[in-house]
Design a protein around this motif. Sequence first.
Motif, PDB file in Angstrom:
ATOM      1  N   SER A  20       0.944  -1.336  -0.015  1.00  0.00           N
ATOM      2  CA  SER A  20       0.055  -0.022   0.048  1.00  0.00           C
ATOM      3  C   SER A  20       0.960   1.355  -0.118  1.00  0.00           C
ATOM      4  O   SER A  20       0.811   2.293  -0.820  1.00  0.00           O
ATOM      5  CB  SER A  20      -0.971   0.008   1.297  1.00  0.00           C
ATOM      6  N   ALA A  21       2.017   1.316   0.631  1.00  0.00           N
ATOM      7  CA  ALA A  21       2.987   2.525   0.799  1.00  0.00           C
ATOM      8  C   ALA A  21       3.585   2.671  -0.551  1.00  0.00           C
ATOM      9  O   ALA A  21       3.800   3.590  -0.819  1.00  0.00           O
ATOM     10  CB  ALA A  21       3.861   2.142   2.027  1.00  0.00           C
ATOM     11  N   GLU A  22       3.931   1.625  -1.364  1.00  0.00           N
ATOM     12  CA  GLU A  22       4.459   1.641  -2.551  1.00  0.00           C
ATOM     13  C   GLU A  22       3.545   2.291  -3.490  1.00  0.00           C
ATOM     14  O   GLU A  22       4.012   2.963  -4.248  1.00  0.00           O
ATOM     15  CB  GLU A  22       5.115   0.158  -3.059  1.00  0.00           C
ATOM     16  N   ALA A  23       2.094   1.681  -3.650  1.00  0.00           N
ATOM     17  CA  ALA A  23       1.257   2.359  -4.409  1.00  0.00           C
ATOM     18  C   ALA A  23       0.950   3.780  -4.378  1.00  0.00           C
ATOM     19  O   ALA A  23       0.925   4.454  -5.332  1.00  0.00           O
ATOM     20  CB  ALA A  23      -0.071   1.487  -4.440  1.00  0.00           C
ATOM     21  N   GLU A  24       0.978   4.233  -3.019  1.00  0.00           N
ATOM     22  CA  GLU A  24       0.804   5.459  -2.661  1.00  0.00           C
ATOM     23  C   GLU A  24       2.090   6.540  -3.153  1.00  0.00           C
ATOM     24  O   GLU A  24       1.902   7.428  -3.527  1.00  0.00           O
ATOM     25  CB  GLU A  24       0.453   5.622  -1.118  1.00  0.00           C
ATOM     26  N   ALA A  25       3.149   5.955  -2.727  1.00  0.00           N
ATOM     27  CA  ALA A  25       4.537   6.545  -3.297  1.00  0.00           C
ATOM     28  C   ALA A  25       4.397   6.853  -4.869  1.00  0.00           C
ATOM     29  O   ALA A  25       4.641   7.951  -5.363  1.00  0.00           O
ATOM     30  CB  ALA A  25       5.600   5.915  -3.067  1.00  0.00           C
ATOM     31  N   ARG A  26       4.068   5.780  -5.694  1.00  0.00           N
ATOM     32  CA  ARG A  26       4.054   5.721  -7.036  1.00  0.00           C
ATOM     33  C   ARG A  26       2.922   6.909  -7.393  1.00  0.00           C
ATOM     34  O   ARG A  26       3.114   7.746  -8.358  1.00  0.00           O
ATOM     35  CB  ARG A  26       3.443   4.584  -7.646  1.00  0.00           C
ATOM     36  N   ARG A  27       1.653   6.914  -6.780  1.00  0.00           N
ATOM     37  CA  ARG A  27       0.790   7.700  -7.184  1.00  0.00           C
ATOM     38  C   ARG A  27       1.216   9.344  -6.872  1.00  0.00           C
ATOM     39  O   ARG A  27       0.744  10.156  -7.544  1.00  0.00           O
ATOM     40  CB  ARG A  27      -0.521   7.503  -6.086  1.00  0.00           C
ATOM     41  N   LEU A  28       2.128   9.320  -5.769  1.00  0.00           N
ATOM     42  CA  LEU A  28       2.697  10.877  -5.631  1.00  0.00           C
ATOM     43  C   LEU A  28       3.671  11.036  -6.323  1.00  0.00           C
ATOM     44  O   LEU A  28       4.559  11.783  -6.229  1.00  0.00           O
ATOM     45  CB  LEU A  28       2.668  10.922  -4.333  1.00  0.00           C
ATOM     46  N   GLY A  29       4.166  10.080  -7.358  1.00  0.00           N
ATOM     47  CA  GLY A  29       5.582  10.520  -8.160  1.00  0.00           C
ATOM     48  C   GLY A  29       6.833  10.282  -7.195  1.00  0.00           C
ATOM     49  O   GLY A  29       7.874  10.770  -7.495  1.00  0.00           O
ATOM     50  N   ARG A  30       6.550   9.310  -6.173  1.00  0.00           N
ATOM     51  CA  ARG A  30       7.847   9.077  -5.310  1.00  0.00           C
ATOM     52  C   ARG A  30       8.146   7.543  -5.456  1.00  0.00           C
ATOM     53  O   ARG A  30       7.106   6.846  -6.023  1.00  0.00           O
ATOM     54  CB  ARG A  30       7.540   9.406  -3.929  1.00  0.00           C
ATOM     55  N   ARG A  31       9.143   7.087  -4.895  1.00  0.00           N
ATOM     56  CA  ARG A  31       9.628   5.829  -4.822  1.00  0.00           C
ATOM     57  C   ARG A  31      10.045   5.419  -3.336  1.00  0.00           C
ATOM     58  O   ARG A  31      10.711   6.189  -2.678  1.00  0.00           O
ATOM     59  CB  ARG A  31      10.489   5.276  -5.909  1.00  0.00           C
ATOM     60  N   ILE A  32       9.786   4.238  -2.975  1.00  0.00           N
ATOM     61  CA  ILE A  32      10.490   3.786  -1.624  1.00  0.00           C
ATOM     62  C   ILE A  32      11.747   3.411  -1.791  1.00  0.00           C
ATOM     63  O   ILE A  32      12.364   2.996  -2.907  1.00  0.00           O
ATOM     64  CB  ILE A  32       9.892   2.728  -1.046  1.00  0.00           C
ATOM     65  N   VAL A  33      12.903   3.888  -0.886  1.00  0.00           N
ATOM     66  CA  VAL A  33      14.235   3.657  -0.866  1.00  0.00           C
ATOM     67  C   VAL A  33      14.625   2.920   0.477  1.00  0.00           C
ATOM     68  O   VAL A  33      14.111   3.164   1.421  1.00  0.00           O
ATOM     69  CB  VAL A  33      15.085   4.855  -1.101  1.00  0.00           C
ATOM     70  N   GLY A  34      15.548   1.818   0.238  1.00  0.00           N
ATOM     71  CA  GLY A  34      15.846   1.118   1.622  1.00  0.00           C
ATOM     72  C   GLY A  34      14.727   0.275   2.041  1.00  0.00           C
ATOM     73  O   GLY A  34      13.812   0.104   1.282  1.00  0.00           O
ATOM     74  N   ASP A  35      15.019  -0.318   3.111  1.00  0.00           N
ATOM     75  CA  ASP A  35      14.030  -1.327   3.821  1.00  0.00           C
ATOM     76  C   ASP A  35      13.146  -0.705   4.491  1.00  0.00           C
ATOM     77  O   ASP A  35      13.314   0.185   5.345  1.00  0.00           O
ATOM     78  CB  ASP A  35      14.666  -2.445   4.463  1.00  0.00           C
ATOM     79  N   SER A  48       0.295  -4.788  21.955  1.00  0.00           N
ATOM     80  CA  SER A  48       1.308  -4.241  20.981  1.00  0.00           C
ATOM     81  C   SER A  48       0.482  -3.566  20.086  1.00  0.00           C
ATOM     82  O   SER A  48      -0.456  -4.090  19.424  1.00  0.00           O
ATOM     83  CB  SER A  48       2.407  -5.131  20.572  1.00  0.00           C
ATOM     84  N   SER A  49       1.178  -2.593  19.586  1.00  0.00           N
ATOM     85  CA  SER A  49       0.801  -1.877  18.359  1.00  0.00           C
ATOM     86  C   SER A  49       1.876  -1.790  17.420  1.00  0.00           C
ATOM     87  O   SER A  49       3.157  -1.916  17.891  1.00  0.00           O
ATOM     88  CB  SER A  49       0.431  -0.427  18.658  1.00  0.00           C
ATOM     89  N   TRP A  50       1.866  -2.121  16.099  1.00  0.00           N
ATOM     90  CA  TRP A  50       2.863  -2.344  15.190  1.00  0.00           C
ATOM     91  C   TRP A  50       2.737  -1.074  14.194  1.00  0.00           C
ATOM     92  O   TRP A  50       1.765  -0.448  13.846  1.00  0.00           O
ATOM     93  CB  TRP A  50       2.620  -3.697  14.295  1.00  0.00           C
ATOM     94  N   TRP A  51       4.019  -0.637  13.720  1.00  0.00           N
ATOM     95  CA  TRP A  51       4.172   0.567  12.844  1.00  0.00           C
ATOM     96  C   TRP A  51       5.166   0.115  11.776  1.00  0.00           C
ATOM     97  O   TRP A  51       6.004  -0.426  12.188  1.00  0.00           O
ATOM     98  CB  TRP A  51       4.601   1.627  13.731  1.00  0.00           C
ATOM     99  N   VAL A  52       4.902   0.584  10.630  1.00  0.00           N
ATOM    100  CA  VAL A  52       6.017   0.317   9.598  1.00  0.00           C
ATOM    101  C   VAL A  52       6.288   1.794   8.971  1.00  0.00           C
ATOM    102  O   VAL A  52       5.412   2.639   8.659  1.00  0.00           O
ATOM    103  CB  VAL A  52       5.561  -0.662   8.344  1.00  0.00           C
ATOM    104  N   THR A  53       7.648   2.026   8.989  1.00  0.00           N
ATOM    105  CA  THR A  53       8.096   3.424   8.344  1.00  0.00           C
ATOM    106  C   THR A  53       8.910   3.068   7.075  1.00  0.00           C
ATOM    107  O   THR A  53       9.838   2.091   7.180  1.00  0.00           O
ATOM    108  CB  THR A  53       9.075   4.167   9.701  1.00  0.00           C
ATOM    109  N   VAL A  54       8.588   3.969   6.017  1.00  0.00           N
ATOM    110  CA  VAL A  54       9.252   3.872   4.672  1.00  0.00           C
ATOM    111  C   VAL A  54       9.919   5.208   4.413  1.00  0.00           C
ATOM    112  O   VAL A  54       9.358   6.240   4.846  1.00  0.00           O
ATOM    113  CB  VAL A  54       8.388   3.074   3.742  1.00  0.00           C
ATOM    114  N   THR A  55      10.929   5.330   3.735  1.00  0.00           N
ATOM    115  CA  THR A  55      11.711   6.501   3.237  1.00  0.00           C
ATOM    116  C   THR A  55      11.313   6.605   1.821  1.00  0.00           C
ATOM    117  O   THR A  55      11.381   5.605   1.125  1.00  0.00           O
ATOM    118  CB  THR A  55      13.186   6.438   3.531  1.00  0.00           C
ATOM    119  N   VAL A  56      10.910   7.921   1.243  1.00  0.00           N
ATOM    120  CA  VAL A  56      10.621   7.918   0.054  1.00  0.00           C
ATOM    121  C   VAL A  56      11.340   9.207  -0.397  1.00  0.00           C
ATOM    122  O   VAL A  56      11.759   9.896   0.315  1.00  0.00           O
ATOM    123  CB  VAL A  56       8.812   7.960  -0.046  1.00  0.00           C
ATOM    124  N   GLU A  57      11.346   9.158  -1.797  1.00  0.00           N
ATOM    125  CA  GLU A  57      12.098  10.332  -2.687  1.00  0.00           C
ATOM    126  C   GLU A  57      11.376  10.465  -3.709  1.00  0.00           C
ATOM    127  O   GLU A  57      10.591   9.583  -3.986  1.00  0.00           O
ATOM    128  CB  GLU A  57      13.716  10.000  -2.542  1.00  0.00           C
TER     129      GLU A  57
END
Length: 65
Positions: A20-35, A48-57
């Motif tokens: 989902s994060a990759e699709a949103e990044a593409r929609r915004l003209g961005r891409r995920i970098v790194g893990d 527990s609550s879980w969170w995922v963080t991605v870096t985009v450029e």
Amino acid sequence: MATQTFALQDRENLDQAVASAEAEARRLGRRIVGDPVVTESKNADGTSSWWVTVTVEREVSGSST
């Protein structure tokens, strides 16, 4: 570069959240970098609550010659 963080319903939904994060990044003209980085937060009630963080450029389009 920027970071985006998404809440996970549970740890097993990581692949779906990253997709989902990759699709949103593409929609915004961005891409995920790194893990993606997964973080667990312990709640007061012991769950527990879980969170995922991605870096985009910004995606670079075209090439210079």
